[in-house]
Design a protein around this motif. Sequence first.
Motif, PDB file in Angstrom:
ATOM      1  N   GLU A   1       0.834  -1.207   0.000  1.00  0.00           N
ATOM      2  CA  GLU A   1       0.000   0.000   0.000  1.00  0.00           C
ATOM      3  C   GLU A   1       0.872   1.261   0.000  1.00  0.00           C
ATOM      4  OE1 GLU A   1      -2.881   2.164   3.280  1.00  0.00           O
ATOM      5  OE2 GLU A   1      -2.743  -0.017   3.294  1.00  0.00           O
ATOM      6  N   ILE A   2       1.915   1.267   0.812  1.00  0.00           N
ATOM      7  CA  ILE A   2       2.812   2.420   0.888  1.00  0.00           C
ATOM      8  C   ILE A   2       3.590   2.567  -0.421  1.00  0.00           C
ATOM      9  CG2 ILE A   2       4.789   3.423   2.097  1.00  0.00           C
ATOM     10  CD1 ILE A   2       3.722   1.871   4.639  1.00  0.00           C
ATOM     11  N   LEU A   3       4.053   1.446  -0.981  1.00  0.00           N
ATOM     12  CA  LEU A   3       4.751   1.494  -2.266  1.00  0.00           C
ATOM     13  C   LEU A   3       3.854   2.114  -3.340  1.00  0.00           C
ATOM     14  CD1 LEU A   3       6.515  -1.983  -2.355  1.00  0.00           C
ATOM     15  CD2 LEU A   3       7.639   0.252  -2.278  1.00  0.00           C
ATOM     16  N   LYS A   4       2.605   1.683  -3.401  1.00  0.00           N
ATOM     17  CA  LYS A   4       1.673   2.192  -4.399  1.00  0.00           C
ATOM     18  C   LYS A   4       1.475   3.696  -4.229  1.00  0.00           C
ATOM     19  CE  LYS A   4      -2.919   1.501  -6.309  1.00  0.00           C
ATOM     20  NZ  LYS A   4      -4.167   0.755  -6.230  1.00  0.00           N
ATOM     21  N   ALA A   5       1.331   4.143  -2.988  1.00  0.00           N
ATOM     22  CA  ALA A   5       1.135   5.568  -2.713  1.00  0.00           C
ATOM     23  C   ALA A   5       2.344   6.395  -3.142  1.00  0.00           C
ATOM     24  CB  ALA A   5       0.850   5.782  -1.233  1.00  0.00           C
ATOM     25  N   ARG A   6       3.528   5.789  -3.115  1.00  0.00           N
ATOM     26  CA  ARG A   6       4.752   6.488  -3.491  1.00  0.00           C
ATOM     27  C   ARG A   6       5.142   6.264  -4.964  1.00  0.00           C
ATOM     28  NH1 ARG A   6       4.625   6.886   1.457  1.00  0.00           N
ATOM     29  NH2 ARG A   6       6.001   7.819   2.951  1.00  0.00           N
ATOM     30  N   GLY A   7       4.332   5.487  -5.672  1.00  0.00           N
ATOM     31  CA  GLY A   7       4.627   5.215  -7.075  1.00  0.00           C
ATOM     32  C   GLY A   7       5.867   4.362  -7.261  1.00  0.00           C
ATOM     33  N   MET A   8       6.128   3.488  -6.301  1.00  0.00           N
ATOM     34  CA  MET A   8       7.292   2.607  -6.343  1.00  0.00           C
ATOM     35  C   MET A   8       6.853   1.166  -6.539  1.00  0.00           C
ATOM     36  SD  MET A   8       9.544   3.989  -3.090  1.00  0.00           S
ATOM     37  CE  MET A   8      10.860   2.793  -3.328  1.00  0.00           C
ATOM     38  N   SER A   9       7.753   0.370  -7.086  1.00  0.00           N
ATOM     39  CA  SER A   9       7.503  -1.066  -7.201  1.00  0.00           C
ATOM     40  C   SER A   9       8.291  -1.787  -6.117  1.00  0.00           C
ATOM     41  CB  SER A   9       7.940  -1.573  -8.572  1.00  0.00           C
ATOM     42  OG  SER A   9       9.349  -1.514  -8.682  1.00  0.00           O
ATOM     43  N   GLN A  10       7.964  -3.046  -5.934  1.00  0.00           N
ATOM     44  CA  GLN A  10       8.709  -3.854  -4.975  1.00  0.00           C
ATOM     45  C   GLN A  10      10.159  -3.988  -5.446  1.00  0.00           C
ATOM     46  OE1 GLN A  10       6.290  -6.979  -3.378  1.00  0.00           O
ATOM     47  NE2 GLN A  10       8.058  -8.147  -2.716  1.00  0.00           N
ATOM     48  N   LYS A  11      10.362  -3.997  -6.756  1.00  0.00           N
ATOM     49  CA  LYS A  11      11.715  -4.055  -7.317  1.00  0.00           C
ATOM     50  C   LYS A  11      12.502  -2.798  -6.937  1.00  0.00           C
ATOM     51  CE  LYS A  11      14.318  -4.368 -11.596  1.00  0.00           C
ATOM     52  NZ  LYS A  11      14.283  -4.322 -13.041  1.00  0.00           N
ATOM     53  N   ASP A  12      11.857  -1.628  -7.031  1.00  0.00           N
ATOM     54  CA  ASP A  12      12.500  -0.373  -6.634  1.00  0.00           C
ATOM     55  C   ASP A  12      12.923  -0.426  -5.166  1.00  0.00           C
ATOM     56  OD1 ASP A  12      11.952   0.782  -9.162  1.00  0.00           O
ATOM     57  OD2 ASP A  12      10.045   1.604  -8.457  1.00  0.00           O
ATOM     58  N   LEU A  13      12.033  -0.926  -4.334  1.00  0.00           N
ATOM     59  CA  LEU A  13      12.319  -1.028  -2.904  1.00  0.00           C
ATOM     60  C   LEU A  13      13.489  -1.974  -2.660  1.00  0.00           C
ATOM     61  CD1 LEU A  13      11.715  -0.473   0.072  1.00  0.00           C
ATOM     62  CD2 LEU A  13       9.985  -2.294  -0.026  1.00  0.00           C
ATOM     63  N   ALA A  14      13.462  -3.125  -3.309  1.00  0.00           N
ATOM     64  CA  ALA A  14      14.545  -4.100  -3.143  1.00  0.00           C
ATOM     65  C   ALA A  14      15.884  -3.477  -3.498  1.00  0.00           C
ATOM     66  CB  ALA A  14      14.280  -5.340  -3.998  1.00  0.00           C
ATOM     67  N   GLU A  15      15.931  -2.770  -4.622  1.00  0.00           N
ATOM     68  CA  GLU A  15      17.172  -2.130  -5.045  1.00  0.00           C
ATOM     69  C   GLU A  15      17.626  -1.075  -4.044  1.00  0.00           C
ATOM     70  OE1 GLU A  15      16.405  -0.703  -9.001  1.00  0.00           O
ATOM     71  OE2 GLU A  15      16.442  -2.730  -9.850  1.00  0.00           O
ATOM     72  N   SER A  16      16.692  -0.329  -3.483  1.00  0.00           N
ATOM     73  CA  SER A  16      17.059   0.744  -2.559  1.00  0.00           C
ATOM     74  C   SER A  16      17.579   0.226  -1.227  1.00  0.00           C
ATOM     75  CB  SER A  16      15.895   1.704  -2.343  1.00  0.00           C
ATOM     76  OG  SER A  16      14.870   1.108  -1.592  1.00  0.00           O
ATOM     77  N   ILE A  17      17.224  -1.010  -0.861  1.00  0.00           N
ATOM     78  CA  ILE A  17      17.744  -1.562   0.394  1.00  0.00           C
ATOM     79  C   ILE A  17      18.838  -2.606   0.171  1.00  0.00           C
ATOM     80  CG2 ILE A  17      15.656  -1.037   1.696  1.00  0.00           C
ATOM     81  CD1 ILE A  17      14.917  -4.005   1.552  1.00  0.00           C
ATOM     82  N   GLY A  18      19.209  -2.803  -1.096  1.00  0.00           N
ATOM     83  CA  GLY A  18      20.348  -3.667  -1.399  1.00  0.00           C
ATOM     84  C   GLY A  18      20.086  -5.157  -1.359  1.00  0.00           C
ATOM     85  N   VAL A  19      18.868  -5.560  -1.693  1.00  0.00           N
ATOM     86  CA  VAL A  19      18.565  -6.994  -1.782  1.00  0.00           C
ATOM     87  C   VAL A  19      17.931  -7.265  -3.146  1.00  0.00           C
ATOM     88  CG1 VAL A  19      18.232  -7.265   0.709  1.00  0.00           C
ATOM     89  CG2 VAL A  19      16.258  -6.787  -0.734  1.00  0.00           C
ATOM     90  N   THR A  20      17.859  -8.519  -3.521  1.00  0.00           N
ATOM     91  CA  THR A  20      17.221  -8.872  -4.787  1.00  0.00           C
ATOM     92  C   THR A  20      15.705  -8.871  -4.595  1.00  0.00           C
ATOM     93  OG1 THR A  20      17.208 -11.245  -4.334  1.00  0.00           O
ATOM     94  CG2 THR A  20      19.175 -10.340  -5.437  1.00  0.00           C
ATOM     95  N   PRO A  21      14.957  -8.619  -5.654  1.00  0.00           N
ATOM     96  CA  PRO A  21      13.489  -8.670  -5.533  1.00  0.00           C
ATOM     97  C   PRO A  21      12.972 -10.012  -4.998  1.00  0.00           C
ATOM     98  CG  PRO A  21      14.081  -7.499  -7.524  1.00  0.00           C
ATOM     99  CD  PRO A  21      15.360  -8.077  -6.969  1.00  0.00           C
TER     100      PRO A  21
END
Length: 70
Positions: free
Chosen positions: A7-27
């Motif tokens: 829900e938070i990702l959607k509100a920020r226009g981010m994908s789970q892939k974007d999040l994974a990359e930003s925290i240094g893990v694979t999707p």
Amino acid sequence: MEYRIKEILKARGMSQKDLAESIGVTPPSLSQSLSGNPTIGMLEKIAGALGVPLAELFDDWTDGEIVCPH
């Protein structure tokens, strides 16, 4: 335990892939962690990357307060 991460990702226009990359893990690693039992360290990284308090990642977050079921 349910999380509000999607829900938070959607509100920020981010994908789970974007999040994974930003925290240094694979999707797949992020997905596996979230479908299992993520560590507090992983949740802290996610909250930091999303710019939200850790508590906001949980389903019981409402207007800045944790709602405790009775």
